[in-house]
Motif scaffolding. Sequence first.
Motif, short mmCIF file in Angstrom:
data_model
loop_
_atom_site.label_atom_id
_atom_site.label_comp_id
_atom_site.label_asym_id
_atom_site.label_seq_id
_atom_site.Cartn_x
_atom_site.Cartn_y
_atom_site.Cartn_z
N UNK A 98 0.82 -1.20 0.00
CA UNK A 98 0.00 0.00 0.00
C UNK A 98 0.86 1.26 0.00
N UNK A 99 2.13 1.10 -0.29
CA UNK A 99 3.06 2.22 -0.35
C UNK A 99 4.23 1.86 -1.23
N UNK A 100 5.30 2.64 -1.13
CA UNK A 100 6.43 2.43 -2.03
C UNK A 100 7.33 1.25 -1.67
N UNK A 101 7.22 0.74 -0.43
CA UNK A 101 8.11 -0.35 -0.03
C UNK A 101 7.60 -1.70 -0.53
N UNK A 102 8.51 -2.55 -1.00
CA UNK A 102 8.10 -3.90 -1.41
C UNK A 102 7.77 -4.73 -0.17
N UNK A 103 7.29 -5.93 -0.38
CA UNK A 103 7.00 -6.88 0.68
C UNK A 103 8.13 -7.91 0.70
N UNK A 104 8.70 -8.15 1.89
CA UNK A 104 9.74 -9.17 2.05
C UNK A 104 9.06 -10.48 2.46
N UNK A 105 9.34 -11.54 1.71
CA UNK A 105 8.80 -12.86 2.02
C UNK A 105 9.92 -13.78 2.47
N UNK A 106 9.60 -14.66 3.45
CA UNK A 106 10.60 -15.61 3.95
C UNK A 106 9.91 -16.87 4.43
N UNK A 107 10.73 -17.91 4.67
CA UNK A 107 10.23 -19.17 5.21
C UNK A 107 11.25 -19.74 6.18
N UNK A 108 11.48 -21.05 6.15
CA UNK A 108 12.39 -21.68 7.11
C UNK A 108 13.87 -21.48 6.80
N UNK A 109 14.24 -21.19 5.58
CA UNK A 109 15.65 -20.97 5.29
C UNK A 109 16.05 -21.39 3.89
N UNK A 110 17.36 -21.46 3.66
CA UNK A 110 17.89 -21.70 2.31
C UNK A 110 17.49 -23.03 1.69
N UNK A 111 16.99 -23.96 2.50
CA UNK A 111 16.60 -25.25 1.97
C UNK A 111 15.09 -25.43 1.93
N UNK A 112 14.35 -24.36 2.20
CA UNK A 112 12.89 -24.41 2.24
C UNK A 112 12.31 -23.92 0.90
N UNK A 113 11.31 -24.61 0.41
CA UNK A 113 10.71 -24.27 -0.88
C UNK A 113 9.49 -23.35 -0.77
N UNK A 114 9.03 -23.03 0.44
CA UNK A 114 7.79 -22.27 0.60
C UNK A 114 7.86 -20.89 -0.04
N UNK A 115 8.90 -20.11 0.24
CA UNK A 115 8.97 -18.77 -0.33
C UNK A 115 9.17 -18.80 -1.84
N UNK A 116 10.07 -19.60 -2.38
CA UNK A 116 10.15 -19.66 -3.84
C UNK A 116 8.81 -20.01 -4.49
N UNK A 117 8.04 -20.92 -3.90
CA UNK A 117 6.71 -21.25 -4.44
C UNK A 117 5.77 -20.05 -4.33
#
Length: 154
Positions: A98-117
Amino acid sequence: MTDAFMPRLPRRETVDRVPRPVDGEPGRFSVDATWGVIQPLHLPGGVVTVGELEVIEHLRHGGRVVDCRHQEYVDEGTIPTATAVPHERIVADLAPPDGPLPIVLFCNGPQCTATPKAVAALLDAGWSPATLRYYRGGMHDWVTLGLPVARADG
């Protein structure tokens, strides 16, 4: 991707997806390195990958942070001020910035597929890559670097 050149430890029967504190050893964590699939540093589609310092600065400026993990993991702790939206529900449940800043998405870490999905689903739904950031380190790196963890309200 791993292969014979870079084999990983065999998966344990029961895995811990988030590092666990070692009792009586403040600042020391037990890490289970046997689960997941190592994710690329840069996701397809042009979404910028960020590290901890960028996430902290994002939070200082009031930016939104979204935890893409399942509720059972969020309940154990998350990045302060993060909103939980499971990756399977990301397109239906996540409102655009709702503003100029993007949204940061994360999950469990470098071996987690949740955020890439989740990122792939948002891009497929027409979101601009400029509206998103990928924190690949996720809770794994956040916790092991000693950064604060908030408990989910319940």
